[in-house]
Design a protein around this motif. Structure first.
Motif, PDB file in Angstrom:
ATOM      1  N   MET A  29       0.839  -1.170  -0.123  1.00 26.75           N
ATOM      2  CA  MET A  29      -0.050  -0.006   0.184  1.00 26.75           C
ATOM      3  C   MET A  29       0.843   1.145   0.125  1.00 26.75           C
ATOM      4  SD  MET A  29      -3.082   0.925   0.086  1.00 26.75           S
ATOM      5  CE  MET A  29      -4.564   1.129   1.194  1.00 26.75           C
ATOM      6  N   LEU A  30       2.038   1.175   0.770  1.00 28.82           N
ATOM      7  CA  LEU A  30       2.523   2.274   0.637  1.00 28.82           C
ATOM      8  C   LEU A  30       3.477   2.750  -0.662  1.00 28.82           C
ATOM      9  CD1 LEU A  30       3.978   4.353   3.065  1.00 28.82           C
ATOM     10  CD2 LEU A  30       5.965   3.154   2.991  1.00 28.82           C
ATOM     11  N   GLY A  31       3.626   1.691  -1.238  1.00 27.94           N
ATOM     12  CA  GLY A  31       4.366   1.941  -2.663  1.00 27.94           C
ATOM     13  C   GLY A  31       3.412   2.724  -3.556  1.00 27.94           C
ATOM     14  N   THR A  32       2.311   2.218  -3.608  1.00 36.12           N
ATOM     15  CA  THR A  32       1.149   3.009  -4.212  1.00 36.12           C
ATOM     16  C   THR A  32       0.894   4.287  -3.761  1.00 36.12           C
ATOM     17  OG1 THR A  32       0.063   0.698  -4.373  1.00 36.12           O
ATOM     18  CG2 THR A  32      -1.137   2.552  -5.048  1.00 36.12           C
ATOM     19  N   GLU A  33       1.016   4.606  -2.829  1.00 34.55           N
ATOM     20  CA  GLU A  33       0.854   6.214  -2.308  1.00 34.55           C
ATOM     21  C   GLU A  33       1.907   6.926  -2.859  1.00 34.55           C
ATOM     22  OE1 GLU A  33       0.609   5.536   1.895  1.00 34.55           O
ATOM     23  OE2 GLU A  33      -1.589   4.944   1.949  1.00 34.55           O
ATOM     24  N   LEU A  34       3.120   6.295  -2.731  1.00 37.38           N
ATOM     25  CA  LEU A  34       4.369   7.175  -3.281  1.00 37.38           C
ATOM     26  C   LEU A  34       4.189   7.514  -4.669  1.00 37.38           C
ATOM     27  CD1 LEU A  34       7.311   5.459  -0.969  1.00 37.38           C
ATOM     28  CD2 LEU A  34       6.325   7.886  -0.822  1.00 37.38           C
ATOM     29  N   ILE A  35       3.720   6.356  -5.471  1.00 36.11           N
ATOM     30  CA  ILE A  35       3.861   6.432  -6.787  1.00 36.11           C
ATOM     31  C   ILE A  35       2.611   7.429  -7.328  1.00 36.11           C
ATOM     32  CG2 ILE A  35       3.030   5.263  -9.013  1.00 36.11           C
ATOM     33  CD1 ILE A  35       4.533   2.703  -7.770  1.00 36.11           C
ATOM     34  N   PHE A  36       1.584   7.603  -6.439  1.00 34.78           N
ATOM     35  CA  PHE A  36       0.334   8.398  -6.873  1.00 34.78           C
ATOM     36  C   PHE A  36       0.831   9.918  -6.703  1.00 34.78           C
ATOM     37  CE2 PHE A  36      -3.516  10.699  -5.587  1.00 34.78           C
ATOM     38  CZ  PHE A  36      -4.047  10.765  -6.834  1.00 34.78           C
ATOM     39  N   LEU A  37       1.632   9.898  -5.324  1.00 33.87           N
ATOM     40  CA  LEU A  37       1.836  11.410  -4.995  1.00 33.87           C
ATOM     41  C   LEU A  37       3.148  11.908  -5.959  1.00 33.87           C
ATOM     42  CD1 LEU A  37       1.643  11.060  -1.126  1.00 33.87           C
ATOM     43  CD2 LEU A  37       0.256  12.629  -2.523  1.00 33.87           C
ATOM     44  N   GLY A  38       3.841  11.061  -6.192  1.00 37.77           N
ATOM     45  CA  GLY A  38       4.781  11.410  -7.128  1.00 37.77           C
ATOM     46  C   GLY A  38       4.234  11.631  -8.327  1.00 37.77           C
ATOM     47  N   LEU A  39       3.411  11.093  -9.079  1.00 38.40           N
ATOM     48  CA  LEU A  39       2.833  11.508 -10.071  1.00 38.40           C
ATOM     49  C   LEU A  39       2.130  12.724 -10.149  1.00 38.40           C
ATOM     50  CD1 LEU A  39       2.138  10.625 -12.914  1.00 38.40           C
ATOM     51  CD2 LEU A  39      -0.037   9.585 -11.957  1.00 38.40           C
ATOM     52  N   ILE A  40       1.279  13.216  -8.961  1.00 43.47           N
ATOM     53  CA  ILE A  40       0.726  14.448  -8.899  1.00 43.47           C
ATOM     54  C   ILE A  40       1.747  15.520  -8.999  1.00 43.47           C
ATOM     55  CG2 ILE A  40      -0.647  15.902  -7.248  1.00 43.47           C
ATOM     56  CD1 ILE A  40      -2.221  13.474  -8.901  1.00 43.47           C
ATOM     57  N   PHE A  41       2.802  15.439  -8.101  1.00 42.39           N
ATOM     58  CA  PHE A  41       3.789  16.543  -7.774  1.00 42.39           C
ATOM     59  C   PHE A  41       4.438  16.714  -9.240  1.00 42.39           C
ATOM     60  CE2 PHE A  41       3.341  15.841  -3.116  1.00 42.39           C
ATOM     61  CZ  PHE A  41       2.869  17.082  -2.843  1.00 42.39           C
ATOM     62  N   GLY A  42       4.969  15.387  -9.671  1.00 38.60           N
ATOM     63  CA  GLY A  42       5.575  15.367 -10.976  1.00 38.60           C
ATOM     64  C   GLY A  42       4.687  16.298 -12.233  1.00 38.60           C
ATOM     65  N   SER A  43       3.507  16.106 -12.039  1.00 37.30           N
ATOM     66  CA  SER A  43       2.469  16.767 -13.085  1.00 37.30           C
ATOM     67  C   SER A  43       2.405  18.214 -12.916  1.00 37.30           C
ATOM     68  CB  SER A  43       1.184  16.124 -13.099  1.00 37.30           C
ATOM     69  OG  SER A  43       1.151  14.784 -13.491  1.00 37.30           O
ATOM     70  N   ILE A  44       2.516  18.672 -11.760  1.00 42.60           N
ATOM     71  CA  ILE A  44       2.383  20.032 -11.350  1.00 42.60           C
ATOM     72  C   ILE A  44       3.739  20.691 -11.524  1.00 42.60           C
ATOM     73  CG2 ILE A  44       2.256  21.450  -9.308  1.00 42.60           C
ATOM     74  CD1 ILE A  44       0.340  19.623  -7.975  1.00 42.60           C
ATOM     75  N   GLY A  45       4.632  19.768 -11.474  1.00 42.78           N
ATOM     76  CA  GLY A  45       6.180  20.376 -11.722  1.00 42.78           C
ATOM     77  C   GLY A  45       6.381  20.572 -13.089  1.00 42.78           C
TER      78      GLY A  45
END
Length: 69
Positions: free
Chosen positions: A1-17
């Motif tokens: 579960m923790l890996g999924t949250e990290l991937i999702f948040l990384g995708l969100i912050f990367g898209s904003i970036g």
């Protein structure tokens, strides 16, 4: 579960970036451009969801804070 949250948040912050980076490049604003670059790549260095969120929010606020000074 923790890996999924990290991937999702990384995708969100990367898209904003990517948006910050393209906007900063278009406006020739180095603060926004480098903040966008940092937002795209900082999730690779965190393994804690809490620190990922804290660092991401701080990076999101950097251009707004820099404009005040």
């Amino acid at each position: 579960m923790l890996g999924t949250e990290l991937i999702f948040l990384g995708l969100i912050f990367g898209s904003i970036g990517i948006g910050y980076f393209m906007y900063g490049k278009k406006q020739s604003d180095p603060v926004i451009r480098y903040t966008g670059f940092a937002l795209m790549f900082f999730p690779y260095f965190f393994s804690s969801v809490t620190w990922l969120i804290v660092t991401g929010v701080v990076l999101l606020l950097v251009p707004a804070i820099a404009k005040r000074f």
